[in-house]
Design an enzyme around this catalytic site. Structure first.
Site, short mmCIF file in Angstrom:
data_model
loop_
_atom_site.label_atom_id
_atom_site.label_comp_id
_atom_site.label_asym_id
_atom_site.label_seq_id
_atom_site.Cartn_x
_atom_site.Cartn_y
_atom_site.Cartn_z
CE LYS A 205 -3.92 -2.30 0.15
NZ LYS A 205 -3.48 -3.69 0.20
C1 LIG Z 1 -9.47 -3.09 -1.14
C2 LIG Z 1 -8.88 -3.77 0.07
N1 LIG Z 1 -9.64 -3.91 1.16
C3 LIG Z 1 -9.17 -4.50 2.27
C4 LIG Z 1 -7.88 -4.99 2.33
C5 LIG Z 1 -7.41 -5.66 3.58
O1 LIG Z 1 -6.30 -5.00 4.14
P1 LIG Z 1 -5.23 -5.80 5.02
O2 LIG Z 1 -4.42 -6.64 4.09
O3 LIG Z 1 -4.43 -4.73 5.69
O4 LIG Z 1 -6.00 -6.63 5.99
C6 LIG Z 1 -7.07 -4.87 1.22
C7 LIG Z 1 -5.69 -5.41 1.25
O5 LIG Z 1 -5.17 -5.92 0.30
C8 LIG Z 1 -7.57 -4.25 0.06
O6 LIG Z 1 -6.81 -4.12 -1.03
#
Ligand SMILES: Cc1ncc(COP(=O)(O)O)c(C=O)c1O
Length: 408
Positions: free
Chosen positions: A200
């Protein structure tokens, strides 16, 4: 992601990667030498820095973006019998946060060119689920591009919107007041949620940040990320056990009105977050410049290959650089293109296969065909994009893509 997979050269370009510099490492080491590895002042400082940077009164950190989405559905009090509208082109977690609390997921279609959910898509999903049952909408800012949250808010008055802004840290969008707002400022939504996973825009390893303008939601998310514990004496309900004979709160005492989770971010992660957040403008500027170069080079490969079009009312921070490739017209399979690029040291990904087609959701939430999602999924290909890439890297990727697809 900093080390290429075994067998690949150091010049391998992954589709995304973190940028960690000496001052980031020094900040983490300083916390490691201090008194608090978790529940300490560095978490508070990171939350204050997030609230300031995102122009919002409350920022709550947690252990991942997924945990943040779960906290959002808990804080909004969603549960069995409720329906949550979620675009099908997204990461699993955007839909799973409704399933975690027993709510139904109403999958919405998306624009076939941007991958974004628009009001008519949300309306159709709500109609299928039963409009009265819709108690929240998850607006996913796919690729860093913004959904028109203000339009959703006016089409669904009184229905809280959770912005899944995992891809959109550092972007800006137009609000219902026609002013430009930092993504995360929540002018038209209940909660916005970010991930600080290494691919990210800023990285803490794992981590999530939720923002809100609502003090009640802020309190609930804080409570539920820490086992549901209440430590504020004014909120204690068991007076006999909570207070001593002089009426002072017992120093060890806490109450749990409902069970929560351990979704806390550690001070070690927060130290990295503070340093990374300070670099957000630089990271976003680099991403925008690289994406502009991609758009210019890819548009020369039209009509079968082109860059993602830019949605109105949005200044994206470009988490991903997506090319739309008409694999069907080119008569070539996407897997063959990805494998050929990988052999040239170029990593690509697909964001995302429609979530309503996952076996779990097929079984539990059968959804009719979503043509926009199908058309977007059929063509999307995420190309390498991270701030330390060079223009020469972009040219190398586009040249290789043209070569392996036989275009141009
Ligand atoms: C659009 C979206 N929502 C939620 C998430 C979940 O985030 P995390 O990986 O920090 O749990 C991601 C992670 O890839 C994502 O790209």
């Amino acid at each position: 992601m900093s080390v290429p997979p075994p067998g690949l050269s150091p010049s391998f370009l992954p589709y995304g990667r973190q940028v960690i510099e000496d001052d980031d490492i020094a900040a983490v080491v300083e916390v490691l030498k201090g008194d608090f590895l978790t529940t300490g002042p560095t978490v508070d400082a990171f939350e204050a820095a997030c609230a300031k940077a995102l122009d919002v009164p409350y920022a709550v950190t947690c252990s991942s973006g997924t945990a943040g989405l779960h906290l959002a559905t808990l804080a909004l009090g969603l549960g069995p019998g409720d329906a949550v509208v979620v675009p099908s082109v997204t990461f699993l977690a955007s839909a799973n946060c409704a399933a975690y609390v027993g709510a139904d997921v109403a999958f919405a279609d998306v624009n076939s060119d941007t991958g974004l959910m628009e009001v008519p898509h949300a309306e159709a999903a709500a109609a299928r689920a039963g409009r009265d049952r819709v108690k929240a909408i998850v607006a996913v800012h796919l690729n860093g591009h913004c959904v028109d949250v203000a339009a959703l808010a006016s089409a669904f008055p009184g229905v809280p919107i959770i912005e899944d802004a995992c891809h959109a840290l550092g972007g800006r969008m137009r609000g219902g007041d026609q002013a430009w707002h930092t993504v995360g400022a929540c002018p038209d939504s209940a909660i916005a949620m970010f991930s600080t996973h290494p691919v990210k825009t800023i990285a803490t390893g794992e981590g999530g940040v939720m923002t809100t303008r609502d003090p009640v939601l802020d309190e609930r998310m804080r409570r539920m990320r820490n086992h549901g514990m209440v430590r504020d004496p004014e909120r204690f309900t068991e007076r006999d056990r909570a207070f001593d004979s002089k009426g002072a709160a017992n120093p060890w005492y806490y109450e749990m009105p409902e069970p929560g989770f351990n979704y806390r971010l550690s001070d070690i992660h927060a130290a990295l977050g503070i340093r990374q957040l300070a670099k957000l403008p630089r990271f976003v500027a680099a991403r925008r410049a690289l994406r502009a170069r991609y758009a210019d080079r890819l548009d020369r490969l039209c009509p079968h290959i082109r860059a993602l079009p830019v949605a109105a009312g949005c200044e994206p921070s470009w988490h991903l650089s997506v090319a739309l490739v008409d694999f069907a017209a080119l008569g070539i399979e996407r897997a063959a293109v990805m494998n050929a690029l990988r052999a040239e040291g170029i990593g690509t990904q697909v964001h995302y296969a429609p979530v309503h087609l996952q076996p779990y959701y097929r079984a539990t939430h059968p959804t009719p065909e979503l043509p926009g999602a199908a058309a977007y999924y059929a063509r999307c290909l995420s190309l390498p994009l991270f701030p330390t890439m060079t223009n020469a890297d972009v040219d190398r990727v586009v040249d290789a893509l043209a070569r392996v697809t036989g275009v141009g």
